[in-house]
Design an enzyme around this catalytic site. Structure first.
Site, PDB file in Angstrom:
ATOM      1  N   ASP A  29       0.864  -1.181   0.000  1.00 27.22           N
ATOM      2  CA  ASP A  29       0.000   0.000   0.000  1.00 27.22           C
ATOM      3  C   ASP A  29       0.908   1.240   0.000  1.00 27.22           C
ATOM      4  O   ASP A  29       1.781   1.352   0.874  1.00 27.22           O
ATOM      5  CB  ASP A  29      -0.861  -0.044   1.279  1.00 27.22           C
ATOM      6  N   GLU A  79      30.152   6.150   5.434  1.00 26.41           N
ATOM      7  CA  GLU A  79      30.173   4.704   5.635  1.00 26.41           C
ATOM      8  C   GLU A  79      30.057   4.002   4.290  1.00 26.41           C
ATOM      9  O   GLU A  79      29.810   2.804   4.224  1.00 26.41           O
ATOM     10  CB  GLU A  79      29.081   4.261   6.603  1.00 26.41           C
ATOM     11  N   CYS A 111      26.175   6.179  10.614  1.00 25.18           N
ATOM     12  CA  CYS A 111      25.641   7.494  10.257  1.00 25.18           C
ATOM     13  C   CYS A 111      26.137   8.610  11.180  1.00 25.18           C
ATOM     14  O   CYS A 111      25.712   9.763  11.041  1.00 25.18           O
ATOM     15  CB  CYS A 111      24.111   7.453  10.261  1.00 25.18           C
ATOM     16  N   THR A 152      14.066   2.670   2.358  1.00 24.49           N
ATOM     17  CA  THR A 152      14.827   3.664   3.132  1.00 24.49           C
ATOM     18  C   THR A 152      16.210   3.918   2.520  1.00 24.49           C
ATOM     19  O   THR A 152      17.136   4.289   3.226  1.00 24.49           O
ATOM     20  CB  THR A 152      14.961   3.247   4.615  1.00 24.49           C
ATOM     21  N   SER A 201      16.858  -1.875  15.376  1.00 23.98           N
ATOM     22  CA  SER A 201      17.542  -0.594  15.206  1.00 23.98           C
ATOM     23  C   SER A 201      16.642   0.575  15.635  1.00 23.98           C
ATOM     24  O   SER A 201      17.097   1.516  16.304  1.00 23.98           O
ATOM     25  CB  SER A 201      17.950  -0.432  13.740  1.00 23.98           C
ATOM     26  N   HIS A 233      18.593  12.576  13.397  1.00 25.53           N
ATOM     27  CA  HIS A 233      19.087  11.763  12.284  1.00 25.53           C
ATOM     28  C   HIS A 233      17.861  11.078  11.673  1.00 25.53           C
ATOM     29  O   HIS A 233      17.079  10.445  12.397  1.00 25.53           O
ATOM     30  CB  HIS A 233      20.082  10.720  12.816  1.00 25.53           C
ATOM     31  N   LYS A 242       8.875   9.129  15.690  1.00 23.97           N
ATOM     32  CA  LYS A 242       8.685   8.166  16.787  1.00 23.97           C
ATOM     33  C   LYS A 242       9.485   8.597  18.008  1.00 23.97           C
ATOM     34  O   LYS A 242       9.004   8.516  19.142  1.00 23.97           O
ATOM     35  CB  LYS A 242       9.170   6.778  16.363  1.00 23.97           C
ATOM     36  N   ASN A 275      17.527   8.491   2.495  1.00 18.81           N
ATOM     37  CA  ASN A 275      18.587   8.354   3.486  1.00 18.81           C
ATOM     38  C   ASN A 275      19.923   8.834   2.943  1.00 18.81           C
ATOM     39  O   ASN A 275      20.354   8.401   1.869  1.00 18.81           O
ATOM     40  CB  ASN A 275      18.681   6.870   3.879  1.00 18.81           C
ATOM     41  N   SER A 308      24.418   3.573  13.830  1.00 14.50           N
ATOM     42  CA  SER A 308      24.205   2.198  14.262  1.00 14.50           C
ATOM     43  C   SER A 308      25.504   1.541  14.682  1.00 14.50           C
ATOM     44  O   SER A 308      26.588   1.914  14.239  1.00 14.50           O
ATOM     45  CB  SER A 308      23.598   1.379  13.118  1.00 14.50           C
TER      46      SER A 308
END
Ligand code: COA
Length: 388
Positions: A29, A79, A111, A152, A201, A233, A242, A275, A308
């Protein structure tokens, strides 16, 4: 003394994938991508763009006749670097014709690399106020076709000059950091795409945000309400939202509304690009500066950096008198608007043909690329770059 970001440059290639198209192709969707992930478009690199060329295309916007001779520190956060030994900073120095009397090196911690560079640069400039540092974050985010992380992906570069007369953002002398050995996202030496435990993550990111923002407030004796806006970030923009939501209950309704409004301003560019890995926090900062209706000079904003593996850092910035730069905003908006849309078939072809470290000697035709700095291939295992 104020030390911080003087100017910010941003570059992303002139191709993108519309995530509605990707959703149809992957039988999802579209609202999962647009709302659930919080992304609309994803930058796609042509074969003639890599971490070095994108960094040069961003840095050329902030290196001027005035600061050129003062730049004596060049830090390249990435990275997705192009060599296991030689740093991207040396290529950058050569491509931009920067002076040789400089320290030039690359930093890696997922990152987080550009933030590590920014903090080192801040301390360097505080010790040598007549010097300027150039810090870049440049990456191609690759998770692979038909993977959960595919939505992403993205690519681009941020370049920042750090000086003792910052026109954009003075950086707080102190910050709060937290690190731990976490296998949430990594890329073994022989892999061209990242491996990720995405949901894990997300959890760690939010935990590190809470730990570092709370530590910052306690250690610096500031209150959450001192921050007019919070930036994050943003590997995908929903993740910042979130994290923001986790601290909303700690402030009143009007502060909540203000942060949510500023958050929307801070993800306008990221939603269009995807990203950038190391550059993502600073693209979000740019987006905030260019789209906020309320912020004024002197306002404090909070910045959360995450790499990460994992490293988190929370620090603050104070907006300077010239933080709004309408020329810069117009240029970015025009660059994003003028990109060419790829269909899913073309995107998959770009993805598959993009030269990874596995590519042997090769010639790349940069004809379809409108950038000033391009990658033209590999001769005798040496990468070739050109300025046009
Ligand atoms: N309309 C609106 N939202 C929808 C939806 C729809 N039709 N369908 C799903 N969603 C929402 C889900 O509810 C979920 O929201 P939530 O996270 O708030 O709960 C979101 O879309 C994603 O759905 P989910 O099922 O969790 O997606 P996924 O299993 O495909 O994985 C990621 C999503 C982000 C974990 C994955 O893309 C990934 O691993 N990306 C890489 C992350 C990364 O790089 N981490 C390291 C750097 S910090």
């Amino acid at each position: 003394m104020n030390v911080g970001i003087d100017q910010i440059g941003f570059y992303t290639p002139n191709y993108y994938l519309d995530l509605r198209d990707l959703a149809y192709a992957r039988h999802e969707d579209p609202n999962k991508y647009l709302i659930g992930i919080g992304q609309e478009r994803q930058a796609v690199p042509p074969a003639s763009q890599d971490a070095v060329t994108m960094a040069a295309n961003a840095a050329t916007q902030v290196v001027t006749a005035e600061n050129r001779n003062q730049i004596s520190l060049i830090i390249f956060g990435t990275e997705s670097g192009v060599d296991n030994s030689k740093s991207g900073a040396i290529y950058l120095q050569q491509l931009l014709g920067l002076k040789r009397e400089a320290r030039a090196f690359e930093i890696k911690q997922a990152c987080y690399g550009a933030t590590a560079g920014l903090q080192l640069a801040k301390d360097f400039v505080a010790a040598h106020p007549d010097r300027v540092a150039l810090v870049v974050g440049s990456d191609v985010a690759r998770y692979g076709l038909n993977t959960p992380g595919e939505v992403t992906q993205g690519c681009g570069a941020i370049a920042m000059t750090v000086s003792a007369q910052p026109r954009t953002l003075a950086i707080s002398p102190n910050s709060s950091v937290y690190s731990d050995d976490i296998m949430d996202f990594w890329r073994p030496i022989n892999h061209t795409e990242a491996l990720v435990d995405g949901h894990y993550s997300n959890d760690i990111y939010q935990q590190f945000f809470q730990k570092t923002i709370q530590a910052y407030c306690a250690e610096q004796r500031v209150s959450l309400t001192d921050f007019r806006a919070l930036t994050f970030h943003l590997p995908y923009s929903k993740l910042g939202l979130k994290a923001l939501r986790t601290i909303l209950p700690e402030v009143d309704e009007s502060q909540q509304q203000q942060w949510l409004t500023e958050f929307e301003a801070s993800r306008v560019y990221n939603r269009q690009v995807g990203n950038l890995y190391t550059g993502s926090l600073y693209l979000s900062l740019l987006s905030l500066l260019d789209h906020s209706q309320e912020l004024t000079s002197g306002d404090q904003i909070g910045l959360f950096s995450y790499g990460s593996g994992a490293q988190g850092e929370f620090f603050a910035g104070t907006l300077q008198a010239d933080f709004q730069n309408y020329n810069r905003r117009d240029q970015i908006e025009a660059a994003l608007e003028n990109r060419q849309r790829l269909d899913v078939y073309q995107y998959e072809e770009f993805f598959t043909k993009w030269p990874t470290f596995k590519t042997a000697n090769v010639t790349i035709d940069p004809a379809l690329d409108d950038a000033e700095f391009v990658f033209t291939g590999v001769i005798d295992n040496k990468r070739q770059y050109r300025r046009r």
